[in-house]
Design a protein around this motif. Structure first.
Motif, PDB file in Angstrom:
ATOM      1  N   CYS A  69     -12.472   4.117 -70.334  1.00  0.00           N
ATOM      2  CA  CYS A  69     -13.044   2.860 -69.848  1.00  0.00           C
ATOM      3  C   CYS A  69     -13.550   2.988 -68.407  1.00  0.00           C
ATOM      4  CB  CYS A  69     -12.016   1.733 -69.953  1.00  0.00           C
ATOM      5  SG  CYS A  69     -10.684   1.832 -68.729  1.00  0.00           S
ATOM      6  N   SER A  70     -14.287   1.981 -67.965  1.00  0.00           N
ATOM      7  CA  SER A  70     -14.895   2.009 -66.634  1.00  0.00           C
ATOM      8  C   SER A  70     -13.847   1.990 -65.519  1.00  0.00           C
ATOM      9  CB  SER A  70     -15.860   0.829 -66.464  1.00  0.00           C
ATOM     10  OG  SER A  70     -15.176  -0.393 -66.645  1.00  0.00           O
ATOM     11  N   LEU A  71     -12.713   1.307 -65.720  1.00  0.00           N
ATOM     12  CA  LEU A  71     -11.657   1.298 -64.694  1.00  0.00           C
ATOM     13  C   LEU A  71     -11.092   2.703 -64.499  1.00  0.00           C
ATOM     14  CD1 LEU A  71      -9.514  -1.926 -65.289  1.00  0.00           C
ATOM     15  CD2 LEU A  71     -10.791  -1.316 -63.246  1.00  0.00           C
ATOM     16  N   CYS A  72     -10.866   3.397 -65.598  1.00  0.00           N
ATOM     17  CA  CYS A  72     -10.298   4.745 -65.506  1.00  0.00           C
ATOM     18  C   CYS A  72     -11.298   5.751 -64.955  1.00  0.00           C
ATOM     19  CB  CYS A  72      -9.795   5.197 -66.878  1.00  0.00           C
ATOM     20  SG  CYS A  72      -8.324   4.316 -67.431  1.00  0.00           S
ATOM     21  N   ARG A  73     -12.589   5.490 -65.121  1.00  0.00           N
ATOM     22  CA  ARG A  73     -13.624   6.392 -64.599  1.00  0.00           C
ATOM     23  C   ARG A  73     -13.942   6.131 -63.130  1.00  0.00           C
ATOM     24  NH1 ARG A  73     -16.695   4.809 -69.195  1.00  0.00           N
ATOM     25  NH2 ARG A  73     -18.093   3.790 -67.739  1.00  0.00           N
ATOM     26  N   SER A  74     -13.542   4.982 -62.622  1.00  0.00           N
ATOM     27  CA  SER A  74     -13.910   4.586 -61.257  1.00  0.00           C
ATOM     28  C   SER A  74     -13.299   5.519 -60.214  1.00  0.00           C
ATOM     29  CB  SER A  74     -13.452   3.151 -60.986  1.00  0.00           C
ATOM     30  OG  SER A  74     -13.697   2.822 -59.634  1.00  0.00           O
ATOM     31  N   LEU A  75     -14.134   5.968 -59.284  1.00  0.00           N
ATOM     32  CA  LEU A  75     -13.670   6.818 -58.188  1.00  0.00           C
ATOM     33  C   LEU A  75     -13.168   5.982 -57.011  1.00  0.00           C
ATOM     34  CD1 LEU A  75     -16.532   9.486 -58.254  1.00  0.00           C
ATOM     35  CD2 LEU A  75     -14.248   9.631 -59.293  1.00  0.00           C
ATOM     36  N   LYS A  76     -13.330   4.662 -57.090  1.00  0.00           N
ATOM     37  CA  LYS A  76     -12.916   3.771 -56.008  1.00  0.00           C
ATOM     38  C   LYS A  76     -11.456   3.338 -56.129  1.00  0.00           C
ATOM     39  CE  LYS A  76     -17.525   1.881 -55.322  1.00  0.00           C
ATOM     40  NZ  LYS A  76     -18.370   0.685 -55.336  1.00  0.00           N
ATOM     41  N   ARG A  77     -10.809   3.724 -57.216  1.00  0.00           N
ATOM     42  CA  ARG A  77      -9.436   3.296 -57.443  1.00  0.00           C
ATOM     43  C   ARG A  77      -8.459   4.389 -57.012  1.00  0.00           C
ATOM     44  NH1 ARG A  77      -9.893  -1.527 -60.070  1.00  0.00           N
ATOM     45  NH2 ARG A  77      -7.646  -1.638 -60.258  1.00  0.00           N
ATOM     46  N   ASP A  78      -7.242   3.995 -56.656  1.00  0.00           N
ATOM     47  CA  ASP A  78      -6.205   4.928 -56.226  1.00  0.00           C
ATOM     48  C   ASP A  78      -5.607   5.595 -57.472  1.00  0.00           C
ATOM     49  OD1 ASP A  78      -3.954   6.246 -55.324  1.00  0.00           O
ATOM     50  OD2 ASP A  78      -3.300   4.623 -54.013  1.00  0.00           O
ATOM     51  N   ALA A  79      -5.947   6.844 -57.695  1.00  0.00           N
ATOM     52  CA  ALA A  79      -5.513   7.564 -58.888  1.00  0.00           C
ATOM     53  C   ALA A  79      -4.036   7.943 -58.838  1.00  0.00           C
ATOM     54  CB  ALA A  79      -6.369   8.818 -59.081  1.00  0.00           C
TER      55      ALA A  79
END
Length: 199
Positions: A69-79
């Motif tokens: 999904c787009s949330l999991c692909r986002s590079l702006k989120r703290d992995a």
């Protein structure tokens, strides 16, 4: 009077929705056929498309049309942060609150022995694998119900045994709440989870 079989089938199908009994299903079916046939067709097509296209994201287990999904692909989120929620609606609430910028894992339920839902009925093996992917902290954001607490306890034990840092969201007084109107359990929890105020 005999009800047409297609109409009976439509009413029976509508009854699969939560809170829809025979009378409600009948009203909905008659409304769609009498007043909104185009709406009925749109609804049927949307349901068919959704069932065909939507599946679970391989990373977070939320509903998605893509494999990831787009949330999991986002590079702006703290992995390095992983928040565990019970249902997709809980994820949406977390996002609307704009208080969390990490990753998610959606359980699609909670432990509930009375309803026959045990650990094997939740994707806990997938959660464990996900938590081992360079995650620094897992935040348990299950509901504060008996089932939600049991689920949080089970997951925290499972993850802690793997050496994974686990935290639980706090409970307490609602914003704008007044003490005289708060139930004693919530007030007691707020006192227990108090924090130091620095001047």
């Amino acid at each position: 009077m005999n009800t047409p079989s297609a109409l009976e089938e439509m009413m029976a199908a509508l009854r699969c929705l939560p809170g829809v009994g025979p009378k409600s299903a009948q009203r909905m079916a008659y409304h769609l056929l009498q007043r909104d046939k185009s709406g009925a067709l749109r609804l049927a097509q949307a349901l068919a498309r959704a069932v065909e296209r939507i599946h679970h994201c391989v990373k977070c287990n939320n509903y998605a049309e893509e494999e990831i999904c787009s949330l999991c692909r986002s590079l702006k989120r703290d992995a390095g942060l992983l928040c565990v929620v019970e249902m997709p609606a809980d994820l949406l609430m977390m996002e609307q609150a704009q208080c969390y910028r990490g990753m998610y894992f959606v359980l699609m339920g909670r432990l509930s022995p009375l309803d026959g839902v045990g650990p094997r009925d939740l994707p806990l093996d997938r959660l464990l694998r996900r938590a081992q992917e360079n995650i620094g902290e897992v935040i348990l954001a299950t509901n504060f119900t008996v089932e939600g607490d049991a689920t949080a306890h089970y997951i925290s034990t499972l993850l802690a045994a793997q050496g994974i840092k686990v935290s639980r969201i706090a409970r307490g007084l609602p914003v704008g709440g007044e003490l005289e109107y708060v139930d004693s359990g919530t007030l007691a929890q707020a006192v227990l989870e108090r924090r130091v105020v620095t001047g």
